[in-house]
Design a protein around this motif. Structure first.
Motif, PDB file in Angstrom:
ATOM      1  N   SER A 111       0.822  -1.210   0.000  1.00 34.11           N
ATOM      2  CA  SER A 111       0.000   0.000   0.000  1.00 34.11           C
ATOM      3  C   SER A 111       0.857   1.263   0.000  1.00 34.11           C
ATOM      4  N   LEU A 112       2.103   1.163   0.479  1.00 32.67           N
ATOM      5  CA  LEU A 112       2.971   2.344   0.528  1.00 32.67           C
ATOM      6  C   LEU A 112       3.284   2.896  -0.872  1.00 32.67           C
ATOM      7  N   PRO A 113       3.794   2.088  -1.815  1.00 31.71           N
ATOM      8  CA  PRO A 113       4.009   2.644  -3.155  1.00 31.71           C
ATOM      9  C   PRO A 113       2.708   3.049  -3.841  1.00 31.71           C
ATOM     10  N   VAL A 114       1.606   2.340  -3.540  1.00 31.32           N
ATOM     11  CA  VAL A 114       0.313   2.739  -4.121  1.00 31.32           C
ATOM     12  C   VAL A 114      -0.094   4.116  -3.616  1.00 31.32           C
ATOM     13  N   GLY A 115       0.094   4.350  -2.305  1.00 31.56           N
ATOM     14  CA  GLY A 115      -0.219   5.664  -1.744  1.00 31.56           C
ATOM     15  C   GLY A 115       0.606   6.762  -2.376  1.00 31.56           C
ATOM     16  N   MET A 116       1.906   6.495  -2.572  1.00 32.07           N
ATOM     17  CA  MET A 116       2.747   7.497  -3.232  1.00 32.07           C
ATOM     18  C   MET A 116       2.328   7.698  -4.681  1.00 32.07           C
ATOM     19  N   VAL A 125      -2.310   7.378   3.410  1.00 31.03           N
ATOM     20  CA  VAL A 125      -1.835   5.993   3.361  1.00 31.03           C
ATOM     21  C   VAL A 125      -0.419   5.904   3.919  1.00 31.03           C
ATOM     22  N   PHE A 126       0.407   6.893   3.588  1.00 27.30           N
ATOM     23  CA  PHE A 126       1.822   6.817   3.927  1.00 27.30           C
ATOM     24  C   PHE A 126       2.075   6.798   5.431  1.00 27.30           C
ATOM     25  N   VAL A 178      11.681   3.176  -3.793  1.00 31.12           N
ATOM     26  CA  VAL A 178      12.153   2.862  -2.437  1.00 31.12           C
ATOM     27  C   VAL A 178      11.067   2.138  -1.644  1.00 31.12           C
ATOM     28  N   LEU A 179       9.827   2.636  -1.743  1.00 30.58           N
ATOM     29  CA  LEU A 179       8.725   2.046  -0.982  1.00 30.58           C
ATOM     30  C   LEU A 179       8.355   0.654  -1.486  1.00 30.58           C
TER      31      LEU A 179
END
Length: 414
Positions: free
Chosen positions: A97-102, A134-135, A198-199
């Motif tokens: 979910s982290l790269p999706v949030g970004m 999200v992040f 990175v995420l």
């Protein structure tokens, strides 16, 4: 059966720095460095949006009410959604979910760079806010998983990235976006793309972590405190966060105006003094977490909130030299509180790491915006000097720390 129940409670209260076989788990500094860097990128983009309001106002002939609506659209998604995201991912971990949030943040940036009208600006701001919602809860969970039991240190390293990013945003806006116009906002999509890479790597580490294999229905109550006592303690922490972030709003938003009004400094000179304060905040953020790990988080909260009161009370009456000295002390001492408060709250509700992080990050972020608006109205009605006299009493709310339970003693007894 009673002995078994007590043993279960004691095992649940053990720090996660000890693996099931008794071997200590090391602090994953590479993961902490990566999540702190991503926090820098995320908060740099957030502060960038706020810094370009004057350009947007001129380009789209916006009223102050419309500027306020942009802030509202951003804060609703960035603040109010954070606890909901944390609550959901506490039950169902979502490593990627982290790269999706970004990705939401990247989409918002690109849309803002080409937005032809005000409604599209609102949508772009809301998308950037979604990325932040999200992040913060998920990255705070990653920091805790990578801590090796040094929770305060992990949160401090994570948060200092955000502090650095927040201070960089206005500088980069002044150097790049203001001279080159709206379309240059898209150049910062590179920062979002780097953060996504990175995420994604952090997501792979997260997906392999044992915490993702735990069932969502695990016990979440504190083993030594009743539900009412936990709720009361959370309420006290919320009031402490209120005192901290309302005071920080007075410095972040109006310190340059205060210096110009009282000491007749130039804008550039006042900005230098503001960056000195922001550097002190970054230093305090790093210091507070490890100290809390060593001596106990309640003591750090005591010293950080109530301990800063003598300096805030002196500030409105100081000359320029002592103003500089006092704001450095205030920045270091006050900033040390948030890591301790967040980790303390997560220990109060041990099964809700994401929800607690989302609640406190969202509340702190929202308070910054509300505080800036309230204090701005107060300054219009009175004076900027009067604002600092009123705000100087806010840290006295820190006396409420006496009402917090001593979790370290209770854990030692367990």
């Amino acid at each position: 059966m009673q002995k078994n129940a007590l043993a279960t409670q004691a095992a649940a209260a053990m720090p996660s720095s000890v693996a099931a076989g008794g071997a200590p788990v090391r602090t994953a500094y590479s993961v902490l460095g990566a999540i702190s860097f991503s926090h820098l990128m995320n908060d740099m983009i957030q502060s960038l949006i706020l810094a370009i309001y004057p350009m947007l106002k001129a380009s789209f002939s916006l009223s102050f009410m419309q500027i306020g609506l942009i802030t509202l659209a951003y804060q609703i998604t960035a603040s109010l959604l954070q606890p909901l995201v944390g609550y959901y991912t506490d039950k169902r971990p979502m490593p990627y979910s982290l790269p999706v949030g970004m990705g939401f943040t990247l989409t918002g940036l690109l849309l803002m760079s080409v937005a032809p009208n005000f409604p599209m600006l609102l949508l772009a701001a809301a998308l950037v806010g979604c990325g932040s919602s999200v992040f913060h809860p998920e990255s705070s969970r990653v920091a805790r998983m990578a801590s090796g039991g040094r929770y305060g240190l992990a949160q401090s390293l994570f948060q200092v990235g955000g502090n650095v990013g927040s201070s960089l945003g206005p500088l980069l806006a002044a150097l790049i976006i203001i001279p080159h116009g709206q379309r240059s906002i898209a150049w910062f999509s590179v920062a979002a793309l780097v953060a996504i890479v990175v995420l994604a790597n952090i997501g792979r580490w997260y997906s392999r972590h044992p915490a993702t294999k735990k069932k969502g229905g695990a016990r979440v109550g504190h083993p030594e405190l009743s539900r009412q006592r936990v709720a009361f303690a959370i309420g006290v922490l919320v009031l402490l966060v209120f005192s901290k972030y309302f005071y920080l709003a007075s410095i972040n938003s109006y310190f340059t105006f205060y210096l110009i009004d009282k000491f007749h400094l130039s804008v550039q000179a006042a900005q230098i003094h503001l960056f000195v304060f922001l550097a002190a905040v970054a230093a305090g953020t790093i210091i507070g977490g490890p100290i809390g790990d060593r001596i106990g988080r309640k003591y750090v909260i005591w010293a950080s909130i109530l301990g800063v009161a003598p300096f805030t009370l002196l500030l409105p009456y100081a000359n320029l030299f002592w103003t500089n000295v006092l704001v450095v002390i205030i920045g270091v001492v006050l900033a040390s509180a948030f890591s301790a408060i967040l980790v303390y709250a997560q220990e109060l509700i041990p099964g809700k790491v994401g929800m607690v992080a989302g609640l406190f990050f969202g509340f702190a972020f929202g308070l910054g915006g509300v505080g800036a608006a309230v204090l701005g109205n107060l300054a219009d009605a009175t004076s900027i000097a009067y604002v600092y006299k009123v705000c100087s009493f806010l840290p006295l709310i820190g006396v409420l720390t006496i009402l917090l339970p001593d979790l370290e003693s209770k854990r030692a007894k367990a």
